[in-house]
Design a protein around this motif. Structure first.
Motif, PDB file in Angstrom:
ATOM      1  N   THR A 123      28.026 -26.873 -57.175  1.00  0.00           N
ATOM      2  CA  THR A 123      26.640 -26.489 -56.897  1.00  0.00           C
ATOM      3  C   THR A 123      26.575 -25.442 -55.796  1.00  0.00           C
ATOM      4  O   THR A 123      25.812 -24.464 -55.891  1.00  0.00           O
ATOM      5  CB  THR A 123      25.820 -27.731 -56.496  1.00  0.00           C
ATOM      6  N   ALA A 124      27.372 -25.633 -54.747  1.00  0.00           N
ATOM      7  CA  ALA A 124      27.384 -24.669 -53.640  1.00  0.00           C
ATOM      8  C   ALA A 124      27.845 -23.293 -54.103  1.00  0.00           C
ATOM      9  O   ALA A 124      27.265 -22.265 -53.707  1.00  0.00           O
ATOM     10  CB  ALA A 124      28.292 -25.190 -52.524  1.00  0.00           C
ATOM     11  N   THR A 125      28.858 -23.247 -54.949  1.00  0.00           N
ATOM     12  CA  THR A 125      29.342 -21.972 -55.475  1.00  0.00           C
ATOM     13  C   THR A 125      28.256 -21.274 -56.286  1.00  0.00           C
ATOM     14  O   THR A 125      28.027 -20.069 -56.149  1.00  0.00           O
ATOM     15  CB  THR A 125      30.593 -22.192 -56.350  1.00  0.00           C
ATOM     16  N   ALA A 126      27.575 -22.037 -57.134  1.00  0.00           N
ATOM     17  CA  ALA A 126      26.510 -21.467 -57.955  1.00  0.00           C
ATOM     18  C   ALA A 126      25.366 -20.924 -57.112  1.00  0.00           C
ATOM     19  O   ALA A 126      24.704 -19.943 -57.491  1.00  0.00           O
ATOM     20  CB  ALA A 126      25.990 -22.523 -58.933  1.00  0.00           C
ATOM     21  N   LEU A 127      25.120 -21.534 -55.952  1.00  0.00           N
ATOM     22  CA  LEU A 127      24.041 -21.086 -55.064  1.00  0.00           C
ATOM     23  C   LEU A 127      24.454 -19.904 -54.184  1.00  0.00           C
ATOM     24  O   LEU A 127      23.620 -19.340 -53.468  1.00  0.00           O
ATOM     25  CB  LEU A 127      23.585 -22.247 -54.179  1.00  0.00           C
ATOM     26  N   GLY A 128      25.734 -19.540 -54.198  1.00  0.00           N
ATOM     27  CA  GLY A 128      26.189 -18.390 -53.418  1.00  0.00           C
ATOM     28  C   GLY A 128      26.877 -18.731 -52.112  1.00  0.00           C
ATOM     29  O   GLY A 128      27.190 -17.833 -51.321  1.00  0.00           O
ATOM     30  N   PHE A 129      27.145 -20.013 -51.857  1.00  0.00           N
ATOM     31  CA  PHE A 129      27.854 -20.407 -50.646  1.00  0.00           C
ATOM     32  C   PHE A 129      29.345 -20.098 -50.795  1.00  0.00           C
ATOM     33  O   PHE A 129      29.843 -19.842 -51.893  1.00  0.00           O
ATOM     34  CB  PHE A 129      27.664 -21.907 -50.374  1.00  0.00           C
ATOM     35  N   VAL A 130      30.054 -20.152 -49.684  1.00  0.00           N
ATOM     36  CA  VAL A 130      31.499 -19.945 -49.671  1.00  0.00           C
ATOM     37  C   VAL A 130      32.163 -21.312 -49.745  1.00  0.00           C
ATOM     38  O   VAL A 130      31.982 -22.150 -48.858  1.00  0.00           O
ATOM     39  CB  VAL A 130      31.948 -19.204 -48.398  1.00  0.00           C
ATOM     40  N   THR A 131      32.953 -21.556 -50.774  1.00  0.00           N
ATOM     41  CA  THR A 131      33.545 -22.877 -50.986  1.00  0.00           C
ATOM     42  C   THR A 131      35.068 -22.861 -50.941  1.00  0.00           C
ATOM     43  O   THR A 131      35.688 -23.912 -51.090  1.00  0.00           O
ATOM     44  CB  THR A 131      33.093 -23.453 -52.330  1.00  0.00           C
ATOM     45  N   ALA A 132      35.672 -21.699 -50.755  1.00  0.00           N
ATOM     46  CA  ALA A 132      37.136 -21.605 -50.682  1.00  0.00           C
ATOM     47  C   ALA A 132      37.535 -20.747 -49.489  1.00  0.00           C
ATOM     48  O   ALA A 132      36.921 -19.702 -49.240  1.00  0.00           O
ATOM     49  CB  ALA A 132      37.702 -21.003 -51.968  1.00  0.00           C
ATOM     50  N   PRO A 133      38.566 -21.158 -48.747  1.00  0.00           N
ATOM     51  CA  PRO A 133      38.998 -20.354 -47.592  1.00  0.00           C
ATOM     52  C   PRO A 133      39.554 -18.999 -47.982  1.00  0.00           C
ATOM     53  O   PRO A 133      39.691 -18.117 -47.130  1.00  0.00           O
ATOM     54  CB  PRO A 133      40.071 -21.232 -46.929  1.00  0.00           C
ATOM     55  N   THR A 134      39.860 -18.804 -49.271  1.00  0.00           N
ATOM     56  CA  THR A 134      40.362 -17.514 -49.743  1.00  0.00           C
ATOM     57  C   THR A 134      39.244 -16.547 -50.127  1.00  0.00           C
ATOM     58  O   THR A 134      39.518 -15.401 -50.480  1.00  0.00           O
ATOM     59  CB  THR A 134      41.270 -17.729 -50.962  1.00  0.00           C
ATOM     60  N   ASP A 135      38.011 -16.983 -50.067  1.00  0.00           N
ATOM     61  CA  ASP A 135      36.878 -16.107 -50.372  1.00  0.00           C
ATOM     62  C   ASP A 135      36.929 -14.888 -49.443  1.00  0.00           C
ATOM     63  O   ASP A 135      37.040 -15.023 -48.228  1.00  0.00           O
ATOM     64  CB  ASP A 135      35.564 -16.876 -50.154  1.00  0.00           C
ATOM     65  N   PRO A 136      36.884 -13.663 -49.994  1.00  0.00           N
ATOM     66  CA  PRO A 136      36.998 -12.471 -49.141  1.00  0.00           C
ATOM     67  C   PRO A 136      35.904 -12.368 -48.084  1.00  0.00           C
ATOM     68  O   PRO A 136      36.101 -11.710 -47.060  1.00  0.00           O
ATOM     69  CB  PRO A 136      36.926 -11.308 -50.141  1.00  0.00           C
ATOM     70  N   ARG A 137      34.784 -13.026 -48.300  1.00  0.00           N
ATOM     71  CA  ARG A 137      33.709 -12.956 -47.304  1.00  0.00           C
ATOM     72  C   ARG A 137      34.086 -13.651 -46.002  1.00  0.00           C
ATOM     73  O   ARG A 137      33.501 -13.368 -44.955  1.00  0.00           O
ATOM     74  CB  ARG A 137      32.434 -13.561 -47.886  1.00  0.00           C
ATOM     75  N   THR A 138      35.088 -14.547 -46.051  1.00  0.00           N
ATOM     76  CA  THR A 138      35.524 -15.201 -44.819  1.00  0.00           C
ATOM     77  C   THR A 138      36.279 -14.243 -43.908  1.00  0.00           C
ATOM     78  O   THR A 138      36.477 -14.540 -42.730  1.00  0.00           O
ATOM     79  CB  THR A 138      36.429 -16.404 -45.120  1.00  0.00           C
ATOM     80  N   ARG A 139      36.710 -13.111 -44.430  1.00  0.00           N
ATOM     81  CA  ARG A 139      37.447 -12.136 -43.628  1.00  0.00           C
ATOM     82  C   ARG A 139      36.528 -11.070 -43.043  1.00  0.00           C
ATOM     83  O   ARG A 139      37.001 -10.151 -42.374  1.00  0.00           O
ATOM     84  CB  ARG A 139      38.522 -11.455 -44.485  1.00  0.00           C
ATOM     85  N   ILE A 140      35.230 -11.161 -43.316  1.00  0.00           N
ATOM     86  CA  ILE A 140      34.282 -10.168 -42.814  1.00  0.00           C
ATOM     87  C   ILE A 140      33.290 -10.840 -41.873  1.00  0.00           C
ATOM     88  O   ILE A 140      32.633 -11.811 -42.240  1.00  0.00           O
ATOM     89  CB  ILE A 140      33.514  -9.486 -43.959  1.00  0.00           C
ATOM     90  N   ALA A 141      33.194 -10.320 -40.661  1.00  0.00           N
ATOM     91  CA  ALA A 141      32.181 -10.766 -39.705  1.00  0.00           C
ATOM     92  C   ALA A 141      31.052  -9.743 -39.712  1.00  0.00           C
ATOM     93  O   ALA A 141      31.292  -8.556 -39.468  1.00  0.00           O
ATOM     94  CB  ALA A 141      32.790 -10.885 -38.309  1.00  0.00           C
ATOM     95  N   ALA A 142      29.850 -10.186 -40.021  1.00  0.00           N
ATOM     96  CA  ALA A 142      28.723  -9.262 -40.127  1.00  0.00           C
ATOM     97  C   ALA A 142      27.493  -9.869 -39.461  1.00  0.00           C
ATOM     98  O   ALA A 142      27.079 -10.970 -39.804  1.00  0.00           O
ATOM     99  CB  ALA A 142      28.420  -8.933 -41.597  1.00  0.00           C
ATOM    100  N   CYS A 143      26.912  -9.152 -38.522  1.00  0.00           N
ATOM    101  CA  CYS A 143      25.672  -9.582 -37.879  1.00  0.00           C
ATOM    102  C   CYS A 143      24.504  -9.309 -38.831  1.00  0.00           C
ATOM    103  O   CYS A 143      24.684  -8.691 -39.884  1.00  0.00           O
ATOM    104  CB  CYS A 143      25.485  -8.840 -36.560  1.00  0.00           C
ATOM    105  N   PRO A 144      23.276  -9.728 -38.504  1.00  0.00           N
ATOM    106  CA  PRO A 144      22.147  -9.472 -39.411  1.00  0.00           C
ATOM    107  C   PRO A 144      21.876  -7.994 -39.657  1.00  0.00           C
ATOM    108  O   PRO A 144      21.468  -7.610 -40.756  1.00  0.00           O
ATOM    109  CB  PRO A 144      20.970 -10.148 -38.698  1.00  0.00           C
ATOM    110  N   GLY A 145      22.091  -7.133 -38.655  1.00  0.00           N
ATOM    111  CA  GLY A 145      21.835  -5.708 -38.844  1.00  0.00           C
ATOM    112  C   GLY A 145      20.385  -5.409 -39.156  1.00  0.00           C
ATOM    113  O   GLY A 145      19.491  -6.225 -38.906  1.00  0.00           O
ATOM    114  N   THR A 146      20.128  -4.226 -39.705  1.00  0.00           N
ATOM    115  CA  THR A 146      18.762  -3.867 -40.076  1.00  0.00           C
ATOM    116  C   THR A 146      18.391  -4.575 -41.374  1.00  0.00           C
ATOM    117  O   THR A 146      19.243  -4.775 -42.243  1.00  0.00           O
ATOM    118  CB  THR A 146      18.627  -2.353 -40.270  1.00  0.00           C
TER     119      THR A 146
END
Length: 508
Positions: free
Chosen positions: A363-386
């Motif tokens: 369910t979390a994956t379908a909603l767009g959450f990160v469910t695996a430590p290998t997800d590439p988004r875990t390697r990117i730190a991003a503030c809210p920005g504009t």
């Protein structure tokens, strides 16, 4: 609620901070008392998290966040709606921690691999801070970490004072260090819990003497030496009076080792450098995490004494409140008893039967959450920005999503996408940092967002520039070489040229 906190302060529920999308508040929930060690850190029942998210939808812009330190944030409030939110938090009976943060690990007291339960010592330090009257004298970002070890340590989180449990032949001791993360902090001593508490309070007293803008990094070498050696030459009753104004306890040379108890410490922290300087945050060209700390991201399953904890991350720490509600509702139906915000922008789900974890992850994956430590988004730190942050110059989350989608194969290092030079999402050094500024999106190599960029390109086209860098990595790295090592070999000049080259090609 009528006074906004200044920039750089901690936007607590009673002091919201102005951002580009309205007011921001931060909550540090406190779970109910556990039988053996006092309150745990930050747990909410699924029903309470649903109620909080519904309140965020009513009174904010519907965006909720989990910070790198494991706090909850609600965005897009007004002065009036922030007051209504606070009233609803009270009505939900959500206890939030106030005062100087004394933080423990996300599995404190329930991890069978812990060296020691850190909660009793953390509670004693909180009490001592209150008794010493330090809460109002210290700045809002001064913090203490008490780390019992185990599967999810606090090594990647920076703090002014760190106490970490270590095994010794005579039992458990606490390694005390200051000003940094688990690798960069300056070691002081390895001592029992009573002395560790007293040294922690002494450090905070010294910081308070320097003013509300001060941190442990501002302490002098003489002060650090006195803290490291005081317990070998003075009784505990002397310690609360240590301060720059009241006199420092000497008895050690600047180059001497921190004193430790006379036992065989089998897992102690390293000695300080001879020059006594507090270590700076290390670079990341080796592919290590912030500050060089090799920490396990709290994503996935973690075995506890009787069941499991399931870690699910918010991408870049942010998620629409309605998606949090949907996930929490599913967790409630599966029998989850507690949802605990954790460092690393993660929610830990506890209490559900083991058979329910797969359904919760799906369910979390379908909603767009990160469910695996290998997800590439875990390697990117991003503030809210504009447009969420008034200081932001670039659309950080859009840039991050594009990079994660198109260049997942080379992300074995941390990429920082910062809306401005403050670098809030990743204060330490990163292999590559895109930073928004007057000249567009600058690229900083192996440094922090505050460093001078090696090259620029328009903010809307920053992801394409990183794509060109990724193409260079694919074309030049040796067999078995990591992307991080390839970047180190190519050097800042070559990386910056590739980043700028994409714009040159576009003009042709």
């Amino acid at each position: 609620m009528n006074a906004f906190s200044r920039r750089g302060a901690c936007p607590a529920l009673s002091a919201p901070m102005q951002t580009g999308d309205g007011l921001l508040v931060r909550l540090n929930p406190v779970a109910g008392g556990l039988s053996s060690g006092g309150p745990s850190s930050g747990g909410l029942s699924p029903k309470l998290l649903i109620g909080l998210a519904e309140s965020a939808l009513r009174h904010g812009n519907g965006i909720m966040e989990v910070t790198a330190r494991g706090s909850l944030q609600i965005r897009g409030l007004t002065a009036d709606s922030a007051a209504l939110l606070a009233a609803e938090v009270d009505a939900l009976d959500i206890a939030v921690r106030t005062g100087v943060p004394v933080e423990t690990g996300p599995l404190a007291g329930i991890d069978p691999q812990e060296i020691a339960d850190p909660r009793p010592l953390a509670e004693r330090i909180r009490a001592a801070i209150g008794e010493a009257g330090l809460t109002q004298r210290l700045g809002p970002k001064v913090s203490v970490i008490v780390d019992g070890g185990g599967q999810l340590t606090m090594d990647a989180v920076t703090a002014d004072v760190r106490l970490k449990a270590v095994r010794a032949s005579a039992g458990v001791l606490w390694a005390v260090s200051v000003a940094g993360d688990g690798q960069s902090a300056r070691p002081l001593a390895t001592v029992d819990d009573d002395v560790a508490r007293d040294i922690a309070v002494a450090v905070l007293r010294m910081i308070a003497e320097k003013g509300r803008e001060a941190h442990a990094r501002d302490l002098t070498e003489r002060q650090l030496v006195s803290l490291a050696g005081w317990h070998s030459v003075a009784p505990p009753s002397v310690l609360p009076d240590i301060s720059p104004a009241r006199g420092e306890i000497g008895g050690s040379d600047a180059g001497s080792r921190p004193a430790t108890s006379a036992v065989d410490v089998t897992s102690a922290i390293g000695e300080s450098a001879d020059d006594g300087s507090i270590s700076p945050l290390a670079g990341e060209m080796s592919g290590r995490t912030e500050g060089g700390v090799q920490d396990r991201r709290p994503i996935g399953l973690f075995s506890l004494s009787t069941d499991h904890a399931l870690g699910i991350a918010l991408p870049y720490g942010s998620m629409p409140a309605d998606k949090l509600i949907a996930l929490a509702q599913h967790a409630l139906a599966l029998g989850t008893s507690e949802i605990r915000p954790a460092p690393g922008r993660v929610l830990l789900f506890l209490g559900q039967p083991p058979a329910a974890n797969s359904s919760l992850q799906h369910t979390a994956t379908a909603l767009g959450f990160v469910t695996a430590p290998t997800d590439p988004r875990t390697r990117i730190a991003a503030c809210p920005g504009t447009p969420a942050c008034a200081s932001g110059r670039i659309a950080t989350r859009d840039i991050a999503e594009t990079i994660a989608t198109e260049n997942a194969d080379i992300l074995d290092f941390t990429l920082h996408v910062s809306g401005c030079a403050k670098g809030c999402a990743h204060p330490g050094s990163a292999a590559l940092t895109i930073v928004g500024g007057e000249n567009g999106a600058g690229l900083v190599v192996n440094a922090t967002a505050k460093a001078l960029p090696a090259g620029y390109r328009p903010g809307y086209d920053a992801a394409r520039g990183i794509g060109r860098v990724a193409a260079m990595i694919r074309g030049t790295r040796y067999q078995g070489e990591t992307a991080a090592a390839c970047l180190a070999r190519l050097g800042p000049a070559g990386i910056a040229e590739a980043y700028r080259q994409a714009q040159t090609e576009k003009r042709k």
